[in-house]
Design a protein around this motif. Structure first.
Motif, short mmCIF file in Angstrom:
data_model
loop_
_atom_site.label_atom_id
_atom_site.label_comp_id
_atom_site.label_asym_id
_atom_site.label_seq_id
_atom_site.Cartn_x
_atom_site.Cartn_y
_atom_site.Cartn_z
N ALA A 80 0.47 -0.98 -0.05
CA ALA A 80 -0.55 -0.14 0.02
C ALA A 80 0.63 1.09 -0.20
N GLU A 81 2.23 1.26 0.39
CA GLU A 81 2.58 2.47 0.96
C GLU A 81 3.15 2.27 -0.50
N GLU A 82 4.01 1.34 -1.52
CA GLU A 82 4.50 1.80 -1.69
C GLU A 82 4.10 2.38 -3.70
N ALA A 83 2.40 1.52 -3.53
CA ALA A 83 1.33 2.17 -4.44
C ALA A 83 1.15 3.48 -3.50
N LEU A 84 1.08 4.39 -3.14
CA LEU A 84 0.66 5.51 -2.40
C LEU A 84 2.18 6.42 -3.05
N ALA A 85 3.08 6.19 -2.69
CA ALA A 85 4.26 6.70 -3.24
C ALA A 85 4.71 6.74 -4.69
N SER A 86 3.83 6.07 -5.55
CA SER A 86 3.43 5.77 -7.04
C SER A 86 2.75 6.96 -7.40
N VAL A 87 1.15 6.44 -6.59
CA VAL A 87 0.64 7.59 -7.48
C VAL A 87 1.21 9.30 -7.34
N VAL A 88 1.33 9.05 -5.78
CA VAL A 88 1.47 10.90 -5.81
C VAL A 88 3.03 11.30 -6.67
N GLU A 89 4.34 10.50 -7.36
CA GLU A 89 5.04 10.87 -7.75
C GLU A 89 4.66 10.85 -8.76
N VAL B 126 -2.66 3.12 -9.98
CA VAL B 126 -1.58 1.55 -9.65
C VAL B 126 -2.72 0.93 -9.20
N SER B 127 -2.85 -0.45 -9.89
CA SER B 127 -3.30 -1.53 -8.86
C SER B 127 -2.56 -3.37 -9.28
N LEU C 50 -5.32 -4.52 -4.86
CA LEU C 50 -4.94 -2.96 -3.95
C LEU C 50 -5.00 -2.20 -5.04
N THR C 51 -5.68 -1.06 -5.20
CA THR C 51 -5.92 -0.57 -5.86
C THR C 51 -5.44 1.45 -5.66
N CYS C 52 -4.84 1.92 -6.27
CA CYS C 52 -4.57 3.24 -5.18
C CYS C 52 -4.83 4.64 -6.75
N SER C 53 -5.63 5.85 -6.49
CA SER C 53 -5.42 6.18 -6.98
C SER C 53 -5.79 7.93 -6.42
N LEU C 54 -5.33 9.28 -7.16
CA LEU C 54 -5.89 10.47 -7.02
C LEU C 54 -7.23 10.66 -7.44
N SER D 135 -9.35 14.13 -6.53
CA SER D 135 -9.12 15.87 -5.92
C SER D 135 -7.45 15.56 -5.04
N SER D 136 -6.49 15.55 -5.41
CA SER D 136 -5.05 15.57 -4.56
C SER D 136 -4.89 14.71 -3.44
N VAL D 137 -6.51 14.01 -3.11
CA VAL D 137 -6.25 12.52 -1.73
C VAL D 137 -6.34 11.51 -2.69
N PRO D 138 -4.94 11.36 -1.88
CA PRO D 138 -4.28 9.50 -2.43
C PRO D 138 -6.18 8.86 -1.82
N GLN D 139 -6.63 7.96 -2.99
CA GLN D 139 -7.51 6.76 -2.28
C GLN D 139 -7.03 5.40 -2.42
N LEU D 140 -6.78 4.71 -1.01
CA LEU D 140 -6.55 3.17 -1.45
C LEU D 140 -7.74 2.18 -1.24
N THR D 141 -8.03 1.04 -1.73
CA THR D 141 -9.00 0.17 -2.11
C THR D 141 -8.29 -1.18 -2.33
N ILE D 142 -9.22 -1.80 -1.27
CA ILE D 142 -8.60 -3.27 -1.00
C ILE D 142 -10.26 -4.72 -0.99
N SER D 143 -9.56 -5.28 -1.81
CA SER D 143 -10.89 -6.65 -2.77
C SER D 143 -10.09 -7.27 -3.31
N ARG D 144 -10.93 -8.33 -3.48
CA ARG D 144 -10.91 -9.46 -3.61
C ARG D 144 -10.25 -9.92 -5.23
N MET D 145 -9.09 -10.77 -5.78
CA MET D 145 -8.99 -10.56 -7.48
C MET D 145 -9.23 -12.18 -7.68
N GLU D 146 -10.20 -11.62 -8.74
CA GLU D 146 -11.47 -13.97 -9.40
C GLU D 146 -10.62 -14.12 -10.19
#
Length: 136
Positions: free
Chosen positions: A39-48, A53-54, A119-123, A125-136
């Motif tokens: 999650a922290e790796e995804a956050l860093a990538s999305v912000v940068e 990122v999925s 794990l999905t991460c996106s911005l 309105s400049s707020v990083p949003q993390l979501t977790i779900s199952r992958m089928e």
């Protein structure tokens, strides 16, 4: 002699259960740490890079022979990732938490029996949003 044998057997069984429980808790904490790291790796990538990122994370279907779950949550001041044993999240379960950086919105639940988490991460309105779900 029979009483002593029964006491020894019960003592060894209790000790084995204690060791098994400790091992399972450690494994749950390792799974939680792995998800938090991704999650922290995804956050860093999305912000940068200002991109979505999925990440697919392979997780054990059970820990020992116990079901577990992972949930992303937040309140008005902080966000976190929590995990506990059981089939579905319930309040009051023994939970383990890892807090995320400030200013992150987090949501979603993953139940271990599905083995792969998305794990999905996106911005938003400049707020990083993390979501977790199952992958089928």
């Amino acid at each position: 002699m029979m009483i002593v044998g029964t006491i020894l057997t019960a003592s060894f069984a209790s000790y084995v259960n204690l060791l098994r429980g400790t091992s399972e808790v450690n494994q749950l904490r390792e799974v939680l740490a792995k998800v938090a790291s991704k999650a922290e790796e995804a956050l860093a990538s999305v912000v940068e890079h200002d991109a979505t990122v999925s990440i697919v994370i392979q997780l054990p279907p059970k820990i020992g022979n116990r079901d577990y779950w992972i949930r992303f949550a937040n309140d008005s001041s902080k966000a976190w990732i929590e995990a506990a044993f059981g089939r579905t999240p319930r309040s009051g379960d023994q939970e383990y938490r890892v807090y995320l950086p400030r200013g992150v919105s987090a949501s979603g639940t993953f139940e271990g029996r599905y083995s792969r988490a998305l794990l999905t991460c996106s911005l938003n309105s400049s707020v990083p949003q993390l979501t977790i779900s199952r992958m089928e």
